[in-house]
Design a protein around this motif. Structure first.
Motif, mmCIF file in Angstrom:
data_model
loop_
_atom_site.group_PDB
_atom_site.id
_atom_site.type_symbol
_atom_site.label_atom_id
_atom_site.label_comp_id
_atom_site.label_asym_id
_atom_site.label_seq_id
_atom_site.Cartn_x
_atom_site.Cartn_y
_atom_site.Cartn_z
ATOM 1 N N GLU A 169 1.455 -0.320 -4.904
ATOM 2 C CA GLU A 169 1.392 0.331 -3.589
ATOM 3 C C GLU A 169 0.667 -0.552 -2.575
ATOM 4 O OE1 GLU A 169 2.790 3.052 -2.569
ATOM 5 O OE2 GLU A 169 3.676 3.584 -4.500
ATOM 6 N N TYR A 207 -0.939 3.793 1.723
ATOM 7 C CA TYR A 207 -0.515 4.087 0.350
ATOM 8 C C TYR A 207 -1.244 5.292 -0.246
ATOM 9 C CZ TYR A 207 -4.731 1.369 -0.884
ATOM 10 O OH TYR A 207 -6.018 0.895 -0.992
ATOM 11 N N GLN A 213 3.092 -3.295 -1.484
ATOM 12 C CA GLN A 213 4.089 -2.835 -0.530
ATOM 13 C C GLN A 213 3.469 -2.515 0.829
ATOM 14 O OE1 GLN A 213 7.294 -2.917 -0.981
ATOM 15 N NE2 GLN A 213 7.213 -3.495 -3.145
ATOM 16 N N LYS A 270 2.582 -7.953 0.579
ATOM 17 C CA LYS A 270 3.763 -8.799 0.754
ATOM 18 C C LYS A 270 3.765 -9.469 2.125
ATOM 19 C CE LYS A 270 7.640 -7.015 -0.550
ATOM 20 N NZ LYS A 270 8.891 -6.194 -0.566
#
Length: 394
Positions: free
Chosen positions: A69, A372, A72, A76
């Motif tokens: 999480e 997240y 993401q 990244k």
């Protein structure tokens, strides 16, 4: 740990054998939900930076989901942004080094001579070639970029403290080496000020070599880098300690043997490949690479040829057959260990994520954490929703 998680989790919904559970992040996440600081006692931090094998068992399932999480939410984008910036910096360094005139060019052509501070009053820019002017412009850009990297590292230390920064950096030798190359890059500016051309030539070679190693710190080559780190730190260090002991002993033995090397008509000893102690060390290293033709030819002209040949055979058996094969066996064992343990790779990947978030300020960490996480039933505690089976393990 499993019992603690089961006590703290809250069931959102259940359908057959599947369920959605909410896990409070207060003790799990490396980011403190209230202040945005780094929680050094969190389960994730302990699992990543712990030095025991049991700590790796904490990573699968729940913590792996948490790291995913984070990846993401911000990992990244941050990593690829850092990669793009570094590629630009690396291209600038490479181009600058390519256009730097060699010592021969500087001696042959006055227009290729580097510009120093004391030349500014007497030398016009028109006297320099366009490539020299381009080199100095690129050099200033590279120095500025290196200085910004160092400032970023100082801000990182300010955010998390020196101890935690060094702890995180210990898992990324490539980044530590890169920061050292940035220090060298900044030092070239002062070398240019004081016109230390020859010293700067040497430093530039080291900079180009060390700068390229930062590519090893990115996620796509993680497993191979982990193998490389372990081989260097564990296998090569032990090998070179044993190798050093053998080389020191045999180099002195051969140095004494070559004291009986043939002499000229005046009675002075002719120059041999082991005419001094320092040369004997170098010759031992060359011999370990199976290059001993000259050595064997000169050994025939020594007074103690027989004992020299016996010593040579023993040395080759120890180094070439025993030590080299032992090193290969150790590296093979390390490769098998790392490639067969996916948790080591998961720890390395998690360490990359934690290193990123440590460079953020508390407000930025809290903003990313909101991406997240969520609040369960309108409460104050931040939780991570995980869909899994009825049995939960960390």
């Amino acid at each position: 740990m499993q019992k603690i998680v089961e006590e703290e989790r809250m069931i959102n919904w259940t359908y057959g054998k599947a369920q959605s559970a909410a896990y409070p992040l207060e003790h799990l996440d490396s980011i403190e939900p209230t202040s945005g600081g780094i929680n050094q006692k969190s389960v994730l931090t302990i699992a990543v930076y712990g030095d025991k094998a049991e700590h790796l068992q904490l990573l699968p399932n729940l913590l792996e989901k948490l790291v995913m999480e984070k990846w993401q939410a911000y990992g990244k984008k941050t990593l690829y942004t850092q990669l793009a910036i570094f590629v630009l910096y690396f291209v600038c360094v490479g181009t600058c080094f390519y256009h730097r005139p060699s010592p021969f060019e500087r001696n042959q052509d006055a227009s290729s001579d580097l510009i120093c501070v004391h030349d500014l009053k007497t030398r016009k820019f028109g006297d320099s070639s366009k490539w020299i002017i381009l080199y100095h412009i690129l050099h200033l850009i590279c120095v500025t970029g290196a200085a910004l990297y160092l400032v970023q590292a100082l801000l990182h230390i300010k955010n998390v403290g020196y101890h935690l920064y060094v702890l995180g950096l210990s898992g990324f030798p490539a980044k530590a080496i890169f920061l050292f190359s940035c220090i060298l890059m900044v030092s070239t500016f002062f070398m240019r000020v004081f016109c230390l051309d020859e010293t700067e030539d040497i430093v530039w070679v080291v900079i180009v070599l060390l700068t390229s190693l930062k590519f090893l710190g990115f996620k796509s080559v993680g497993p191979f880098v982990l193998m490389l780190y372990k081989i260097i730190i564990r296998d090569l260090m032990r090998f070179f300690l044993i190798y050093l002991v053998i080389v020191v002993g045999f180099s002195q033995a051969f140095y004494v043997i070559f004291l009986g090397y043939k002499r000229d008509k005046t009675g002075h000893q002719e120059k041999s490949i082991m005419s001094n102690v320092a040369e004997s060390y170098v010759r031992m290293f060359i011999m370990s690479l199976t290059e001993f033709t000259v050595f064997f030819e000169q050994l025939e002209d020594c007074e103690h040829t027989v004992i020299g040949k016996i010593t040579f055979v023993v040395y080759m058996l120890l180094v070439t057959l025993l030590l080299i094969n032992m090193l290969i066996a150790m590296m093979t064992n390390t490769y098998t260990e790392v490639s067969g343990n996916s948790l080591e790779w998961l720890r390395q990947w998690s360490a990359i994520i934690l290193m990123m978030e440590q460079s953020f300020n508390p407000a930025t960490r809290l903003r990313y954490q909101r991406r997240y996480s969520a609040r369960f039933d309108g409460g104050d505690a931040l939780v991570l929703f995980v869909k899994d089976k009825m049995t939960v393990s960390i």
